[in-house]
Write an enzyme that holds these catalytic residues in place. Structure first.
Site, short mmCIF file in Angstrom:
data_model
loop_
_atom_site.label_atom_id
_atom_site.label_comp_id
_atom_site.label_asym_id
_atom_site.label_seq_id
_atom_site.Cartn_x
_atom_site.Cartn_y
_atom_site.Cartn_z
N CYS A 1 41.40 39.81 37.94
CA CYS A 1 40.36 39.19 37.10
C CYS A 1 39.49 38.25 37.95
O CYS A 1 38.26 38.27 37.85
CB CYS A 1 40.97 38.36 35.98
SG CYS A 1 42.05 39.28 34.89
N CYS B 1 45.85 36.20 36.94
CA CYS B 1 45.43 37.59 37.14
C CYS B 1 44.45 37.63 38.32
O CYS B 1 43.28 37.31 38.18
CB CYS B 1 44.78 38.13 35.87
SG CYS B 1 43.91 39.68 36.10
#
Lengths: 402, 105
Positions: free
Chosen positions: B32, B29
């Site tokens: 993230c 991700c």
């Protein structure tokens, strides 16, 4: 006085980084302003990179990392910053960022890219992170052996649907078009048809997302009949195209299409001299890493030419102490060649007049600015202002203005 | 920030005395990873008022789903063992996270 860059590039995706490679390799002082900590743009959120020539066995994020390294190798500076405004004051451009910084440059390349379009249906916002996703690589892990819905039928939608079959037990693709029609490339369509885990619902859109805590139902609407059906699922991935990131340009006067893409000409110039657009952010036919990279190369070379022409003009004409006779010529125009020979034989320097030749074939910037339509044209410039304008003049006419 | 997993979640998060923010993240991700340094700074800044944990969803998928987290990035806030807010989306910003922190301290 703050530093003046040759080229300021807004956005460090494939277009911006390619522009940076070309401009810094041409010894232009190059700054890339990237909003994110890590440059690379949209491909950093994808997995496979199947169609960039010569790149086999590398993921999209890995390729972007190479782009960045390549740009930095030739001296491009990558800084963090998100442009909020561009002010154009002739040759000098000022880029203001959201965090209040100001950067000055001679040219600006806008390569801010695009971002996923939101559908804007009921429940979409509420279930973000709870089953509604715009990034398959981020969230696919959650859906091992579960059933998901993919909304959209372009390249991204179909690529991601195929990717999701590695995790999910079933992927239902919601296509707005008639049965058998998708916007994605044929090769992707075939792959999707051959994949046992993929099913299609045609003529339909997502109408509402429902669930309790987590997504459990996609309400679909048939656009032909208006009929709504509830499809039970654990996740909904939305890939319905992208919107260009041009909101910040609204006040700058850069011409945009109705959809917000930047209008450019063949040299990828915007309507503002010295301001260019590259990549997904501009109005064009194909939005891929390779076309973004191509745009980057074009804009960097165009910006380099612009700087050279503008600086030559300023130094030799606008800032000249003596009167200047500017002769517009072209290597393909016999008359203009003859005129140049005659002017050179006139010993203008001895008479306190400087002769500057502009090749209109190479230098379109200046000839367009002074609306030179016919060749040969001769302008007399005094203290930066045009005082005489002669189109296809005879020697006598030239003598008269001296 | 304290790394938590399925074994320590109950004790460190649900039974904590202070309000807790859990950063659910994953290696694939990019959003993230982009947010994480900023989140670390917030954790430092508000360390007296709030407890900050991060949870790599790898190996903890069931736990994440039990907390109704099914997408990254996800910042989930707990007060007295109760989930009170869940921020998510690929356009989530550090500013939005900080504003949410202020609501719970």
């Amino acid at each position: 006085m703050s530093k003046i860059y040759d080229v300021i590039i807004l956005g460090g995706g494939p277009a911006g980084l390619s522009a940076a490679i070309y401009s810094s390799r041409s010894k232009l002082d190059t700054l890339v302003l990237e909003e994110k900590r890590k440059a690379g743009g949209q491909p950093t959120t994808y997995e496979d990179m199947e169609n960039y020539p010569g790149v086999l066995g590398k993921t999209a994020p890995e390729l972007m990392e190479d782009f960045r390294e390549h740009a930095e190798k030739f001296g491009a500076i990558i800084e963090r910053g998100e442009a909020e405004d561009i002010e154009v004051d002739g040759f000098l451009k000022t880029v203001k960022t959201k965090d209040g910084q100001e950067y000055k440059g001679k040219s600006v390349i806008i390569s801010t890219g695009a971002e996923p379009r939101k559908l804007g249906v009921k429940g979409e916002e509420e279930f973000k992170g709870k089953g509604v996703s715009y990034c398959a690589t981020c969230d696919a892990d959650f859906f091992v052996d579960l059933e998901v819905v993919v909304v959209g039928n372009g390249n991204s939608a179909i690529e991601e649907a195929i990717y999701l079959t590695k995790f999910a037990s079933k992927v239902t693709v919601i296509v707005i078009h008639d049965e058998g029609i998708m916007d994605a490339e044929k090769i992707l369509q075939e792959k999707a048809y051959q994949n046992d885990k993929i099913e299609f619902v045609w003529n339909s859109t997502l109408d509402e997302v429902k669930g309790e805590g987590l997504v459990d139902t996609a309400v679909l609407k048939n656009i032909k009949t208006g009929e709504k059906t509830a499809l039970s699922c654990d996740g909904i991935f939305i890939f319905i195209g992208r919107v260009p990131r041009t909101d910040f340009l609204e006040v700058t006067g850069v011409d945009l299409t109705d959809n917000g893409y930047i209008k450019t000409n063949q040299k990828l110039e915007t309507n503002l001299a010295g301001v260019y657009a590259a990549g997904d952010v501009r109005d064009k036919f194909l939005r891929q890493v390779i076309t973004a990279a191509s745009d980057g190369a074009v804009t960097a070379m165009a910006a380099g030419g612009y700087i050279e022409e503008e600086e030559y003009w300023q130094e030799n004409v606008l800032e000249a102490e003596e009167d200047v006779l500017v002769a517009f010529w072209s290597p393909t125009n016999e008359d203009s060649l003859e005129m140049i020979n005659k002017l050179e034989a006139m010993d203008l320097a001895d008479r306190g007049v400087k002769l500057v030749k502009i090749d209109t074939y190479k230098n379109t910037l200046i000839s367009e600015r002074y609306e030179v339509e016919e060749i040969p044209t001769v302008l007399k410039i005094k203290d930066g202002e045009v005082v005489d304008n002669l189109v296809c003049p005879s020697l006598t006419e030239v003598e008269e203005i001296l | 920030m304290l790394e938590v997993d399925k074994n320590s979640f109950e004790e460190e998060v649900l039974q904590a005395e202070k309000p807790v923010m859990v950063d659910f993240w994953g290696e694939s991700c990019t959003v993230c990873l982009e947010l994480m340094p900023g989140v670390e700074e917030l954790a430092e800044k508000y360390s007296n008022e709030m407890k900050f944990c991060k949870l790599n969803i790898k190996g903890n998928r069931r736990l994440a789903m039990s907390q109704q987290v099914m997408g990254l990035p996800s910042m989930v806030f707990y007060v007295d063992g109760e989930k009170v807010e869940h921020l998510s989306g690929d356009d989530l910003t550090i500013e939005e996270i900080e504003e949410e922190i202020k609501k719970h301290i």
